[in-house]
Design a protein around this motif. Structure first.
Motif, short mmCIF file in Angstrom:
data_model
loop_
_atom_site.label_atom_id
_atom_site.label_comp_id
_atom_site.label_asym_id
_atom_site.label_seq_id
_atom_site.Cartn_x
_atom_site.Cartn_y
_atom_site.Cartn_z
N LYS A 36 25.96 82.00 26.40
CA LYS A 36 25.69 81.97 27.84
C LYS A 36 25.20 83.32 28.36
CE LYS A 36 28.40 82.10 31.73
NZ LYS A 36 29.59 81.90 32.46
N THR A 37 25.74 84.40 27.85
CA THR A 37 25.36 85.73 28.33
C THR A 37 24.11 86.27 27.66
OG1 THR A 37 26.85 86.78 26.75
CG2 THR A 37 27.73 86.36 28.96
N GLY A 38 23.54 85.51 26.73
CA GLY A 38 22.31 85.94 26.08
C GLY A 38 22.52 86.93 24.95
N LYS A 39 23.74 87.08 24.50
CA LYS A 39 24.05 88.04 23.44
C LYS A 39 23.96 87.43 22.04
CE LYS A 39 26.84 90.87 26.44
NZ LYS A 39 28.16 91.37 26.77
N ALA A 40 23.78 86.12 21.97
CA ALA A 40 23.67 85.45 20.67
C ALA A 40 22.36 85.81 19.99
CB ALA A 40 23.78 83.94 20.85
N LYS A 41 22.39 85.98 18.70
CA LYS A 41 21.19 86.30 17.93
C LYS A 41 20.55 85.05 17.34
CE LYS A 41 21.67 90.70 18.45
NZ LYS A 41 20.88 91.37 19.45
N ALA A 42 21.32 83.96 17.30
CA ALA A 42 20.81 82.71 16.71
C ALA A 42 21.66 81.55 17.23
CB ALA A 42 20.90 82.77 15.18
N ILE A 43 21.13 80.34 17.07
CA ILE A 43 21.87 79.13 17.41
C ILE A 43 21.52 78.07 16.37
CG2 ILE A 43 20.10 78.37 19.04
CD1 ILE A 43 22.38 77.04 20.66
N ARG A 44 22.52 77.39 15.88
CA ARG A 44 22.30 76.32 14.90
C ARG A 44 21.75 75.10 15.63
NH1 ARG A 44 27.57 76.38 10.96
NH2 ARG A 44 27.31 78.56 10.37
N PHE A 45 20.90 74.37 14.93
CA PHE A 45 20.35 73.14 15.51
C PHE A 45 21.48 72.16 15.84
CE2 PHE A 45 15.89 73.62 13.53
CZ PHE A 45 15.45 74.29 14.65
N SER A 46 22.51 72.11 15.02
CA SER A 46 23.61 71.19 15.30
C SER A 46 24.34 71.58 16.59
CB SER A 46 24.59 71.16 14.13
OG SER A 46 25.11 72.45 13.86
N THR A 47 24.45 72.86 16.85
CA THR A 47 25.06 73.34 18.10
C THR A 47 24.16 73.02 19.29
OG1 THR A 47 26.19 75.13 16.93
CG2 THR A 47 25.91 75.38 19.32
N LEU A 48 22.88 73.27 19.13
CA LEU A 48 21.91 72.97 20.19
C LEU A 48 21.92 71.48 20.50
CD1 LEU A 48 19.70 74.06 22.04
CD2 LEU A 48 18.09 73.79 20.14
N GLU A 49 21.96 70.67 19.45
CA GLU A 49 21.99 69.22 19.64
C GLU A 49 23.25 68.79 20.39
OE1 GLU A 49 21.92 65.11 16.99
OE2 GLU A 49 22.07 67.04 15.97
N ALA A 50 24.39 69.34 20.03
CA ALA A 50 25.65 68.98 20.68
C ALA A 50 25.65 69.38 22.15
CB ALA A 50 26.83 69.63 19.96
N ILE A 51 25.14 70.56 22.45
CA ILE A 51 25.08 71.02 23.83
C ILE A 51 24.14 70.12 24.64
CG2 ILE A 51 24.30 72.89 25.34
CD1 ILE A 51 25.32 74.84 23.16
N CYS A 52 22.98 69.81 24.08
CA CYS A 52 22.02 68.95 24.77
C CYS A 52 22.58 67.55 24.98
CB CYS A 52 20.70 68.88 24.00
SG CYS A 52 19.75 70.40 24.12
N ARG A 53 23.33 67.06 24.02
CA ARG A 53 23.95 65.73 24.15
C ARG A 53 24.94 65.72 25.31
NH1 ARG A 53 26.75 65.56 19.58
NH2 ARG A 53 28.62 66.26 20.66
N GLU A 54 25.78 66.73 25.38
CA GLU A 54 26.82 66.77 26.41
C GLU A 54 26.28 67.09 27.79
OE1 GLU A 54 29.83 65.62 26.06
OE2 GLU A 54 29.40 65.23 23.95
N LEU A 55 25.20 67.87 27.86
CA LEU A 55 24.62 68.22 29.15
C LEU A 55 23.45 67.31 29.54
CD1 LEU A 55 24.66 72.12 29.00
CD2 LEU A 55 26.26 70.59 30.17
N ASP A 56 23.16 66.34 28.67
CA ASP A 56 22.07 65.40 28.90
C ASP A 56 20.78 66.15 29.27
OD1 ASP A 56 20.82 62.91 29.08
OD2 ASP A 56 21.25 62.75 31.23
N CYS A 57 20.38 67.02 28.34
CA CYS A 57 19.18 67.83 28.58
C CYS A 57 18.36 67.95 27.30
CB CYS A 57 19.57 69.23 29.08
SG CYS A 57 20.42 70.26 27.86
N GLN A 58 17.22 68.56 27.41
CA GLN A 58 16.35 68.85 26.27
C GLN A 58 16.53 70.32 25.90
OE1 GLN A 58 14.23 66.61 24.65
NE2 GLN A 58 15.42 65.17 25.87
N PRO A 59 16.24 70.68 24.64
CA PRO A 59 16.35 72.09 24.25
C PRO A 59 15.57 73.04 25.16
CG PRO A 59 16.09 70.74 22.30
CD PRO A 59 15.90 69.83 23.49
N GLY A 60 14.42 72.59 25.65
CA GLY A 60 13.62 73.41 26.55
C GLY A 60 14.28 73.63 27.91
N ASP A 61 15.24 72.79 28.26
CA ASP A 61 15.99 72.99 29.50
C ASP A 61 17.01 74.12 29.34
OD1 ASP A 61 14.68 70.78 30.61
OD2 ASP A 61 16.24 69.40 29.94
#
Length: 67
Positions: A36-61
């Motif tokens: 959230k604070t932008g300090k992450a250096k990477a994100i796993r696709f599985s994490t991105l998918e889970a977040i998008c699923r729960e927030l009902d959004c697209q990765p570009g959002d």
């Protein structure tokens, strides 16, 4: 970093707390906070998918590019 994370705005629009999202996607609050604070250096696709699923959004959002 040129990649920006809009997780805070998405959470606010969905009326969800970071703690609630943490529980739903099975990630620690600390790891989500780093993202959230932008300090992450990477994100796993599985994490991105889970977040998008729960927030009902697209990765570009969630991710943006700023020069």
């Amino acid at each position: 970093m040129a990649i920006v994370i809009t997780l805070d705005a998405l959470l606010q629009r969905r009326g969800m707390t970071l703690t609630e999202l943490s529980e739903r996607v099975d990630l620690t609050l600390a790891n989500l906070s780093i993202l959230k604070t932008g300090k992450a250096k990477a994100i796993r696709f599985s994490t991105l998918e889970a977040i998008c699923r729960e927030l009902d959004c697209q990765p570009g959002d969630l991710l943006g590019y700023q020069q």
